[in-house]
Design a protein around this motif. Structure first.
Motif, PDB file in Angstrom:
ATOM      1  N   VAL A   1       2.614  -3.534   4.056  1.00 58.16           N
ATOM      2  CA  VAL A   1       1.929  -3.225   5.311  1.00 58.16           C
ATOM      3  C   VAL A   1       1.389  -4.474   6.003  1.00 58.16           C
ATOM      4  CG1 VAL A   1       1.343  -0.895   4.573  1.00 58.16           C
ATOM      5  CG2 VAL A   1      -0.256  -2.770   4.093  1.00 58.16           C
ATOM      6  N   GLU A   2       1.420  -5.608   5.296  1.00 57.55           N
ATOM      7  CA  GLU A   2       0.952  -6.845   5.930  1.00 57.55           C
ATOM      8  C   GLU A   2       1.635  -8.035   5.278  1.00 57.55           C
ATOM      9  OE1 GLU A   2      -2.937  -8.421   8.196  1.00 57.55           O
ATOM     10  OE2 GLU A   2      -2.933  -6.499   7.172  1.00 57.55           O
TER      11      GLU A   2
ATOM     12  N   SER B   1       0.854  -1.196   0.000  1.00 58.16           N
ATOM     13  CA  SER B   1       0.000   0.000   0.000  1.00 58.16           C
ATOM     14  C   SER B   1       0.887   1.242   0.000  1.00 58.16           C
ATOM     15  CB  SER B   1      -0.909   0.011   1.237  1.00 58.16           C
ATOM     16  OG  SER B   1      -1.700   1.190   1.266  1.00 58.16           O
TER      17      SER B   1
ATOM     18  N   ARG C   1      -7.671  -4.642   4.911  1.00 57.26           N
ATOM     19  CA  ARG C   1      -9.098  -4.763   5.228  1.00 57.26           C
ATOM     20  C   ARG C   1      -9.948  -4.299   4.042  1.00 57.26           C
ATOM     21  NH1 ARG C   1      -8.212  -3.376  10.236  1.00 57.26           N
ATOM     22  NH2 ARG C   1      -8.591  -1.176   9.910  1.00 57.26           N
TER      23      ARG C   1
ATOM     24  N   ARG D   1      -5.251  -6.908   9.466  1.00 58.16           N
ATOM     25  CA  ARG D   1      -4.898  -5.926  10.492  1.00 58.16           C
ATOM     26  C   ARG D   1      -4.800  -4.508   9.938  1.00 58.16           C
ATOM     27  NH1 ARG D   1      -1.423 -10.220  11.302  1.00 58.16           N
ATOM     28  NH2 ARG D   1       0.303  -9.099  10.330  1.00 58.16           N
ATOM     29  N   HIS D   2      -4.205  -4.352   8.772  1.00 56.64           N
ATOM     30  CA  HIS D   2      -3.989  -3.011   8.234  1.00 56.64           C
ATOM     31  C   HIS D   2      -5.219  -2.541   7.461  1.00 56.64           C
ATOM     32  CE1 HIS D   2      -2.202   0.247   5.822  1.00 56.64           C
ATOM     33  NE2 HIS D   2      -1.295   0.322   6.789  1.00 56.64           N
ATOM     34  N   PRO D   3      -5.550  -1.251   7.506  1.00 55.89           N
ATOM     35  CA  PRO D   3      -6.726  -0.747   6.773  1.00 55.89           C
ATOM     36  C   PRO D   3      -6.690  -1.064   5.278  1.00 55.89           C
ATOM     37  CG  PRO D   3      -5.941   0.909   8.320  1.00 55.89           C
ATOM     38  CD  PRO D   3      -4.945  -0.204   8.368  1.00 55.89           C
TER      39      PRO D   3
END
Length: 246
Positions: A218-219, A213, A236, A231-233
């Motif tokens: 980020v994940e 991202s 999600r 976990r990360h927006p």
């Protein structure tokens, strides 16, 4: 030892990306449009020099350079493009297209066995015998994608970097290409990095998923865990965008 590794990779939008793919592992790389997936893929393919950071294969540094210097890497790591029509010479026939890596990268023994290696790769991807003398313009989208996969497989690489391999395909062809990639991985132990924005395709193939991202990873989680509890927006948002049947 990891098969493919990058550390602190920065290039254009990318910021300090660390990534590992183990031998035989199937890893998904998800991200929205503009996240940096294509830039990362080009750096991993040694097509672009990173501004910072390193790429290594089996512990050996990988950097853009002359074809002769990268021959060892091209044998180990092959690319499955998003749109095979743009990479298949319209004048050549299927067997000639699949044989290209053998003639460019193969040993003298492999070049002598080129016909055998080509048929083996085409058998593996399930291309019908009556399509093997066709030209790209005579193939369906799914057949062209299978030819691109066969071309990538003909020298038995240890890793495939697949760029949106089912983008734009209808459902039956999509399932066929995904099953082809799974078969290749399971039968040959070929590792896979599947670069996509398609959560369902990644879920169907990959045991581990990374989310990119705005240029950052980020994940990094087991795929089942990421799908059930992102976990990360950004992760999600990708999961929540997948249509759910009633």
């Amino acid at each position: 030892m990891s098969l493919l590794t990058c550390r602190g990779l920065s290039r254009r939008v990318l910021r300090d990306v660390d990534l590992d793919v183990a031998p035989g592992e199937r890893v998904g790389l998800l991200g929205e449009s503009g996240a940096g997936k294509t830039t990362l893929l080009r750096a991993l393919l040694a097509l672009e020099e990173p501004d910072a950071g390193t790429v290594a294969c089996r512990g050996r540094a990988v950097r853009p350079g002359p074809a002769r210097r990268l021959r060892w890497y091209r044998r180990l790591v092959q690319h499955v493009p998003q749109d095979p029509a743009t990479t298949l010479d319209p004048r050549a026939r299927v067997r000639e297209l699949v044989a290209l890596p053998v003639h460019r990268l193969g040993t003298p023994e492999e070049r002598r066995r080129a016909g055998e290696l080509v048929e083996e790769a085409l058998d593996l991807v399930g291309l019908p015998a009556d399509r093997r003398a066709a030209r790209p313009g005579e193939l369906s989208g799914g057949q062209a994608q299978r030819v691109a996969i066969a071309r990538a497989l003909v020298l038995r690489p240890r890793l495939l970097l697949a760029d949106e391999p089912v983008s734009g395909l209808d459902l039956p062809l999509r399932e066929l290409v995904l099953e082809t990639l799974r078969t290749v991985s399971e039968q040959r132990g070929t590792a896979l990095l599947l670069v996509s924005h398609d959560v369902a395709a990644v879920a169907a193939l990959c045991g581990r998923t990374l989310v990119l991202s705005q240029g950052r990873l980020v994940e990094d989680a087991p795929t089942r865990e990421l799908l059930t509890a992102p976990r990360h927006p950004a992760a999600r948002a990708l999961v929540e965008a997948v249509p759910v049947l009633p």
